[in-house]
Design an enzyme around this catalytic site. Structure first.
Site, PDB file in Angstrom:
ATOM      1  N   CYS A   2       0.830  -1.262  -0.033  1.00  0.00           N
ATOM      2  CA  CYS A   2       0.086  -0.017  -0.102  1.00  0.00           C
ATOM      3  C   CYS A   2       0.852   1.305   0.104  1.00  0.00           C
ATOM      4  O   CYS A   2       1.958   1.100   0.289  1.00  0.00           O
ATOM      5  CB  CYS A   2      -1.055   0.000   1.359  1.00  0.00           C
ATOM      6  SG  CYS A   2      -2.010  -1.285   1.604  1.00  0.00           S
ATOM      7  N   ARG A  27       1.624   1.600  -5.962  1.00  0.00           N
ATOM      8  CA  ARG A  27       1.784   0.845  -5.033  1.00  0.00           C
ATOM      9  C   ARG A  27       0.465   0.106  -4.558  1.00  0.00           C
ATOM     10  O   ARG A  27       0.366  -0.872  -3.690  1.00  0.00           O
ATOM     11  CB  ARG A  27       2.148   1.355  -3.651  1.00  0.00           C
ATOM     12  CG  ARG A  27       3.542   2.013  -3.883  1.00  0.00           C
ATOM     13  CD  ARG A  27       4.244   2.546  -2.307  1.00  0.00           C
ATOM     14  NE  ARG A  27       4.224   1.648  -1.545  1.00  0.00           N
ATOM     15  CZ  ARG A  27       5.147   0.904  -1.198  1.00  0.00           C
ATOM     16  NH1 ARG A  27       6.394   0.978  -1.915  1.00  0.00           N
ATOM     17  NH2 ARG A  27       5.146   0.072  -0.325  1.00  0.00           N
ATOM     18  N   TRP A  76      -3.915  -1.771  -1.441  1.00  0.00           N
ATOM     19  CA  TRP A  76      -3.690  -2.693  -1.937  1.00  0.00           C
ATOM     20  C   TRP A  76      -4.229  -3.980  -1.304  1.00  0.00           C
ATOM     21  O   TRP A  76      -3.511  -4.489  -0.220  1.00  0.00           O
ATOM     22  CB  TRP A  76      -2.278  -3.336  -2.598  1.00  0.00           C
ATOM     23  CG  TRP A  76      -2.135  -4.479  -3.424  1.00  0.00           C
ATOM     24  CD1 TRP A  76      -1.707  -5.836  -2.999  1.00  0.00           C
ATOM     25  CD2 TRP A  76      -2.397  -4.498  -4.744  1.00  0.00           C
ATOM     26  NE1 TRP A  76      -1.628  -6.439  -4.210  1.00  0.00           N
ATOM     27  CE2 TRP A  76      -2.197  -5.897  -5.321  1.00  0.00           C
ATOM     28  CE3 TRP A  76      -3.073  -3.652  -5.722  1.00  0.00           C
ATOM     29  CZ2 TRP A  76      -2.432  -6.273  -6.456  1.00  0.00           C
ATOM     30  CZ3 TRP A  76      -3.196  -4.215  -7.069  1.00  0.00           C
ATOM     31  CH2 TRP A  76      -3.017  -5.324  -7.334  1.00  0.00           C
ATOM     32  N   ASN A 102       0.625  -0.414   6.363  1.00  0.00           N
ATOM     33  CA  ASN A 102       1.128  -1.164   5.141  1.00  0.00           C
ATOM     34  C   ASN A 102       1.533  -2.597   5.573  1.00  0.00           C
ATOM     35  O   ASN A 102       2.621  -2.335   6.317  1.00  0.00           O
ATOM     36  CB  ASN A 102       1.901  -0.402   4.385  1.00  0.00           C
ATOM     37  CG  ASN A 102       2.613  -1.103   3.005  1.00  0.00           C
ATOM     38  OD1 ASN A 102       2.104  -2.083   2.578  1.00  0.00           O
ATOM     39  ND2 ASN A 102       3.690  -0.837   2.863  1.00  0.00           N
ATOM     40  N   GLY A 103       1.108  -3.770   4.961  1.00  0.00           N
ATOM     41  CA  GLY A 103       1.837  -4.885   5.566  1.00  0.00           C
ATOM     42  C   GLY A 103       0.683  -5.816   5.979  1.00  0.00           C
ATOM     43  O   GLY A 103      -0.251  -5.500   5.599  1.00  0.00           O
ATOM     44  N   GLU A 486       9.475 -19.316 -20.418  1.00  0.00           N
ATOM     45  CA  GLU A 486       9.244 -18.081 -19.810  1.00  0.00           C
ATOM     46  C   GLU A 486      10.176 -16.984 -20.276  1.00  0.00           C
ATOM     47  O   GLU A 486      10.014 -15.777 -20.799  1.00  0.00           O
ATOM     48  CB  GLU A 486       9.125 -17.970 -18.217  1.00  0.00           C
ATOM     49  CG  GLU A 486       9.013 -16.892 -17.450  1.00  0.00           C
ATOM     50  CD  GLU A 486       8.008 -15.742 -17.861  1.00  0.00           C
ATOM     51  OE1 GLU A 486       6.985 -16.453 -18.942  1.00  0.00           O
ATOM     52  OE2 GLU A 486       7.709 -14.707 -17.236  1.00  0.00           O
ATOM     53  N   LYS A 490       9.377 -13.792 -22.481  1.00  0.00           N
ATOM     54  CA  LYS A 490       9.673 -12.223 -22.133  1.00  0.00           C
ATOM     55  C   LYS A 490      10.323 -11.785 -23.401  1.00  0.00           C
ATOM     56  O   LYS A 490      10.347 -10.575 -23.639  1.00  0.00           O
ATOM     57  CB  LYS A 490      10.852 -12.431 -20.920  1.00  0.00           C
ATOM     58  CG  LYS A 490       9.772 -12.680 -19.725  1.00  0.00           C
ATOM     59  CD  LYS A 490       9.238 -11.514 -19.154  1.00  0.00           C
ATOM     60  CE  LYS A 490       8.106 -11.729 -18.363  1.00  0.00           C
ATOM     61  NZ  LYS A 490       6.876 -12.631 -18.854  1.00  0.00           N
ATOM     62  N   GLU A 493       7.972 -10.880 -26.182  1.00  0.00           N
ATOM     63  CA  GLU A 493       6.936  -9.628 -25.873  1.00  0.00           C
ATOM     64  C   GLU A 493       7.783  -8.394 -25.669  1.00  0.00           C
ATOM     65  O   GLU A 493       7.268  -7.404 -26.091  1.00  0.00           O
ATOM     66  CB  GLU A 493       5.889 -10.007 -24.762  1.00  0.00           C
ATOM     67  CG  GLU A 493       6.549 -10.063 -23.486  1.00  0.00           C
ATOM     68  CD  GLU A 493       5.858 -10.378 -22.458  1.00  0.00           C
ATOM     69  OE1 GLU A 493       4.364  -9.784 -22.336  1.00  0.00           O
ATOM     70  OE2 GLU A 493       6.080 -10.973 -21.295  1.00  0.00           O
ATOM     71  N   HIS A 509      15.083 -34.099 -31.737  1.00  0.00           N
ATOM     72  CA  HIS A 509      14.006 -34.556 -32.467  1.00  0.00           C
ATOM     73  C   HIS A 509      13.432 -33.551 -33.473  1.00  0.00           C
ATOM     74  O   HIS A 509      12.284 -33.695 -33.821  1.00  0.00           O
ATOM     75  CB  HIS A 509      12.680 -34.853 -31.564  1.00  0.00           C
ATOM     76  CG  HIS A 509      13.225 -36.002 -30.344  1.00  0.00           C
ATOM     77  ND1 HIS A 509      13.445 -37.167 -30.865  1.00  0.00           N
ATOM     78  CD2 HIS A 509      13.335 -35.897 -29.004  1.00  0.00           C
ATOM     79  CE1 HIS A 509      13.693 -37.961 -29.679  1.00  0.00           C
ATOM     80  NE2 HIS A 509      13.795 -37.152 -28.980  1.00  0.00           N
ATOM     81  N   LYS A 612      -2.301  -5.160 -20.029  1.00  0.00           N
ATOM     82  CA  LYS A 612      -1.899  -5.798 -18.676  1.00  0.00           C
ATOM     83  C   LYS A 612      -2.996  -6.687 -18.460  1.00  0.00           C
ATOM     84  O   LYS A 612      -2.598  -7.775 -17.998  1.00  0.00           O
ATOM     85  CB  LYS A 612      -1.697  -4.784 -17.631  1.00  0.00           C
ATOM     86  CG  LYS A 612      -1.381  -5.354 -16.171  1.00  0.00           C
ATOM     87  CD  LYS A 612       0.135  -5.786 -16.518  1.00  0.00           C
ATOM     88  CE  LYS A 612       0.500  -6.582 -15.051  1.00  0.00           C
ATOM     89  NZ  LYS A 612       1.662  -7.484 -15.433  1.00  0.00           N
TER      90      LYS A 612
HETATM   91  C1  F6R Z   1       3.529 -12.210 -20.035  1.00  0.00           C
HETATM   92  C2  F6R Z   1       2.115 -11.763 -19.326  1.00  0.00           C
HETATM   93  C3  F6R Z   1       0.934 -12.675 -19.647  1.00  0.00           C
HETATM   94  C4  F6R Z   1       0.232 -12.825 -18.784  1.00  0.00           C
HETATM   95  C5  F6R Z   1      -0.989 -13.650 -19.090  1.00  0.00           C
HETATM   96  C6  F6R Z   1      -2.173 -14.042 -17.933  1.00  0.00           C
HETATM   97  O1  F6R Z   1       4.553 -11.428 -19.344  1.00  0.00           O
HETATM   98  O2  F6R Z   1       2.180 -10.976 -18.584  1.00  0.00           O
HETATM   99  O3  F6R Z   1       1.429 -13.793 -20.414  1.00  0.00           O
HETATM  100  O4  F6R Z   1       0.902 -13.800 -17.915  1.00  0.00           O
HETATM  101  O5  F6R Z   1      -1.711 -12.574 -19.965  1.00  0.00           O
HETATM  102  O6  F6R Z   1      -2.338 -12.662 -17.178  1.00  0.00           O
HETATM  103  P1  F6R Z   1      -2.924 -12.917 -15.732  1.00  0.00           P
HETATM  104  O7  F6R Z   1      -1.888 -13.762 -14.852  1.00  0.00           O
HETATM  105  O8  F6R Z   1      -3.375 -11.590 -15.347  1.00  0.00           O
HETATM  106  O9  F6R Z   1      -4.000 -13.927 -16.013  1.00  0.00           O
END
Ligand code: F6R
Length: 617
Positions: A2, A27, A76, A102-103, A486, A490, A493, A509, A612
Site C-alpha cells: 500500500c 503501490r 492494495w 501497510n503490511g 518464460e 519475455k 513480448e 527430435h 496488462k
Molecule cells: C507475459 C504476461 C502474460 C500474462 C497472461 C495472464 O509477461 O504477462 O502472459 O501472464 O496474460 O495474465 P494474468 O496472470 O493476469 O491472468
C-alpha cells in the site's frame, strides 16, 4: 503493498496528502482515504473503494475543513476486499485516533480476541487486520496521552510486516510512524515535515530525506523529527538528498516499472509466504475448511495463460512430487472448448495475476458448472476470478504495473509450492521433517534471489551486445523447461525478437536443425549435486549444440565447473534444491529481455499490441 503518506506543517495537508497519494498510487489502487485534523480541531476521515479520483471528487472544504496534520493511504487489499469499510484510515478511541497500515499483521486474530476480552464494547467496522491496531493504539492513548508512547506499546505486540502511521485529535501537530519489514522514509521540509512509503510521496515539496531503520519509530511535528528504536532509545538517522525527479520517484529511481518490479521479487515471495506457516508446517488459512475435500480429490487441473501457465507447470512438478496426485496443466482457452472430463473429485486451480483474464475466467466458470472444486491463485484482491472460485490463495506481490509479468510469476510459484506442501500434509504424503526442510528452503529463496539480482549490470552488458540478435533459443529440462519457456516469452513480448523455449532433450527430435554458427542459446543448467540430477544430461545437450557452433549462455549453480568449458557466458544462482532453482534462474532471463528491449529503444513497460489485463477471449 500500500502507499502511505503523513504530513505536519501548514493548513494545506489535504493537497499534500492527495499529491503524495497520486504519486504512490502505483503501490495500490483499490481504495484510498485520508484523515485530517482540521483547523477547527476535529479529526475527520474520508475513504472510498476504487481509484483515488473517487476520493478526490468527494472531498470538499465544508465537509472536511483543511488542517495542518494529516495521513493518507492508497490500498492494495490483503485482509478484506476493496470496500469503503476496509479502506484506510481506521479509527480508534471513539473516532479520535486515525491509523493507516501497510503490511500484514500476522497475529491480528489473537490480538482481536484479546482486545474484545478486555474491551467488549469495541465495535469493528472492517474485516482488516489493520483496524485491530487502530483500536489498540486508541486504548493505549487513553493511558499514555501521547501517540508515540501509545504506538510504541502496541508495535511490541505485533507479528509480521508493517508500516503504521497514527495521529490523535488531542495531540494535533504530531504524526507518528513505525516500521518493520515494510518501507517508511522521512521528508524534511522548512516548517513542515513528511512521512511516506517512499520519497515519491513528498518529492515535489522537498529533496531532503532520511531513511528509517528496521524496528524504529519516528515522531514528526512541523519543526522536529525524533527517531527511536522500539524500546525508546534515540537513534541517529542520516539525511540524504533525493536526486530523482518526481516522475522517476514513482518508479523508485528505476528506469522502468519493470525494472522496479524485478527488484521487488524477493519481497513479493517473502510477502506471499508471510503468515502461512506455523511451527514448520504450511497452514493456508484460506483453505482451513477444505481439508476433507482436498483429501478426497483424485486429480488436479491447473489453468492459466502465458506466464501464469508456466508458473502452473512448476506447480505441477511440485504438487505431483510432494502430494503424489496426478496434475495436468492446460492453457485456459484450450481447456474451455474441448469438452474436458471433470467431476467433483477434480480440483481446478486457476492462476492469474490480474484475476480478470477472460480466457481463465471462462474456464473457471465452466469447471464450476461441471462440478469441479475451484481454487484460484490471484494477485488482485477482489478480482473476478478470485470471487468466482470456491477459494483463493492470494499472492502478495503488490501491484504489477509493467505489462510483462515478473514478480507475480515468482509469487505464483511460491503460492503453488505452499499449496503443494499444504496438500502433502493433508494427504500425509510427506514426512513432516522433510516438509519442514522444504519450507525452510522456500523461505530462504528471497535472500538468495537478492544475490542473483546483483548480476544485473553484467546481464545488461550482454543484452546491449546482443541487441541485433534475430533469434534466441532457450533450453531447460524438468523444472528448467518452464523457465526456458518464460525466458523466450519475455524476449518475444519485450524485444520483438523471435525466441523459442524447448525441453533440452527435445532438440535432437527436430529443432537442432535451427542451430548454426553464432546462434545464441540460453541453457538453464540444473545443480550437479543430488541423486538423479539431470546435470550430466543437460551438459551433453550443451555439447551437442556447441559442436554445431551455438553461442552458449548458461544459467548454472555457482561453482559448477563442468559447464565452463562449453559456456560463452555464465550467470550463476546460489545452491538450492531442484524445486527452488526456477525462482532463482528466471530473473536473469527477465533482466536480459528487458535490457535488450531497452537497448533497442523500446518501451519495456508497455510493449506493442499488449495489455496488462486481457479481458477478451
Ligand atoms: C507475459 C504476461 C502474460 C500474462 C497472461 C495472464 O509477461 O504477462 O502472459 O501472464 O496474460 O495474465 P494474468 O496472470 O493476469 O491472468
Amino acid at each position: 503493498m500500500c502507499g502511505i503518506v503523513g504530513y505536519v506543517g501548514t493548513d494545506h495537508s489535504v493537497e499534500v496528502l492527495l499529491g503524495g497519494l497520486r504519486r504512490l498510487e502505483y503501490r495500490g489502487y483499490d481504495s484510498a482515504g485520508v484523515a485530517v485534523i482540521g483547523i477547527d480541531g476535529a479529526l475527520r476521515t474520508r475513504k472510498h473503494a476504487g481509484k483515488l479520483q473517487i476520493l478526490v471528487d468527494d472531498l470538499d472544504e465544508t465537509a472536511m475543513p483543511n488542517g495542518s496534520t494529516g495521513i493518507g493511504h492508497t490500498r492494495w487489499a490483503t485482509h478484506g476486499g476493496p470496500t469503503d469499510e476496509n479502506a484506510h484510515p481506521h479509527l480508534g478511541d471513539g473516532g479520535k485516533l486515525a491509523l493507516i497500515h501497510n503490511g500484514i499483521i500476522e497475529n491480528f486474530a489473537e490480538l482481536k480476541a484479546e482486545l474484545l476480552a478486555d474491551h467488549p464494547e469495541t465495535v469493528f467496522t472492517s474485516e482488516t487486520d489493520s483496524e485491530v491496531a487502530a483500536h489498540l493504539v486508541g486504548y493505549a492513548f487513553r493511558e499514555t496521552h501521547d501517540v508515540t508512547e501509545a504506538l510504541r506499546s502496541v508495535v511490541a505486540k505485533l507479528h509480521g510486516a508493517f508500516t503504521l502511521l497514527a495521529m490523535h485529535q488531542d495531540q494535533p501537530g504530531t504524526v507518528v510512524g513505525a516500521r518493520r519489514n515494510s518501507p517508511l522514509v522521512i521528508g524534511l521540509g522548512d516548517g513542515e515535515n513528511f512521512l511516506g512509503s517512499d520519497v515519491a510521496a513528498f518529492v515535489e515539496h522537498t529533496r531532503r530525506a532520511m531513511a528509517i531503520g528496521q524496528d524504529q519509530l519516528v515522531t514528526i511535528t512541523a519543526d522536529s523529527i525524533t527517531v527511536t528504536d522500539f524500546d525508546g532509545n534515540p537513534v541517529d538517522s542520516e539525511e540524504f538528498e533525493i536526486t530523482w525527479d518526481a516522475a522517476a520517484a514513482e518508479k523508485g529511481g528505476w528506469s522502468s516499472f519493470m525494472a522496479k518490479e524485478i527488484s521487488e521479487e524477493p519481497e513479493a515471495i517473502a510477502n506471499t509466504l508471510l503468515g502461512r506457516s506455523v511451527d514448520g508446517e504450511v497452514r493456508l488459512p484460506e483453505l482451513e475448511d477444505d481439508d476433507e475435500r482436498l483429501a478426497g480429490i483424485e486429480r488436479i487441473v491447473i489453468l492459466g495463460c502465458g506466464t501464469a501457465s508456466y508458473s502452473g507447470m512448476l506447480g505441477k512438478y511440485a504438487i505431483e512430487k510432494w502430494a503424489r496426485i496426478p496434475v495436468e496443466v492446460e492453457l485456459s482457452h484450450e481447456f474451455r472448448y474441448r469438452d474436458p472430463v471433470l467431476d467433483a473429485k477434480t480440483l481446478v486451480i486457476s492462476i492469474s495475476q490480474s484475476g480478470e483474464t477472460m480466457d481463465t475466467l471462462m474456464a473457471v466458470q465452466y469447471a464450476k458448472k461441471a462440478g469441479a472444486h475451484t481454487i484460484s491463485v490471484c494477485n488482485t484482491q477482489g478480482a473476478t476470478i478470485a470471487r468466482e472460485s470456491d477459494a483463493v490463495i492470494y499472492t502478495h506481490a503488490g501491484p504489477e504495473v509493467a505489462v510483462a509479468s515478473t514478480k507475480a510469476f515468482v509469487a505464483q510459484v511460491a503460492a503453488l509450492y505452499l499449496f503443494g506442501l499444504h496438500l502433502a500434509r493433508v494427504r500425509g504424503t510427506l514426512d513432516p521433517a522433510e516438509s519442514a526442510g522444504l519450507l525452510e528452503e522456500l523461505k530462504a529463496v528471497p535472500e538468495q534471489l537478492a544475490t542473483v539480482l546483483e548480476q544485473h549490470d553484467r546481464i545488461r552488458e550482454l543484452a546491449h551486445w546482443m541487441a541485433d540478435s534475430r533469434a534466441v533459443l532457450f533450453l531447460g529440462r524438468h523444472v528448467g523447461f518452464p523457465v526456458a519457456l518464460e525466458g523466450a516469452l519475455k524476449l518475444k513480448e519485450l524485444a520483438y525478437i523471435h525466441a523459442e523455449g524447448f525441453a533440452a532433450a527435445e532438440l535432437k527430435h527436430g529443432p537442432i536443425a535451427l542451430i548454426e554458427p553464432g546462434q545464441p542459446v540460453f541453457v538453464i543448467v540444473p545443480s550437479p549435486r543430488g541423486k538423479g540430477s539431470l546435470h550430466p544430461k543437460v551438459v551433453s545437450n550443451i555439447q551437442e549444440i556447441k559442436a554445431r557452433g551455438a553461442r552458449v549462455l548458461v544459467i548454472a549453480e555457482a561453482g559448477d565447473a563442468a559447464v565452463l568449458p562449453y559456456a560463452d557466458e555464465v550467470f550463476t544462482i546460489p545452491l538450492a534444491s531442484t524445486m527452488f532453482e526456477p525462482m532463482l534462474a528466471v530473473a536473469p532471463l527477465q533482466i536480459f529481455a528487458m535490457e535488450l528491449a531497452a537497448a533497442k529503444g523500446l518501451d519495456v513497460d508497455q510493449p506493442r499490441n499488449l495489455a496488462k489485463s486481457v479481458t477478451v477471449e
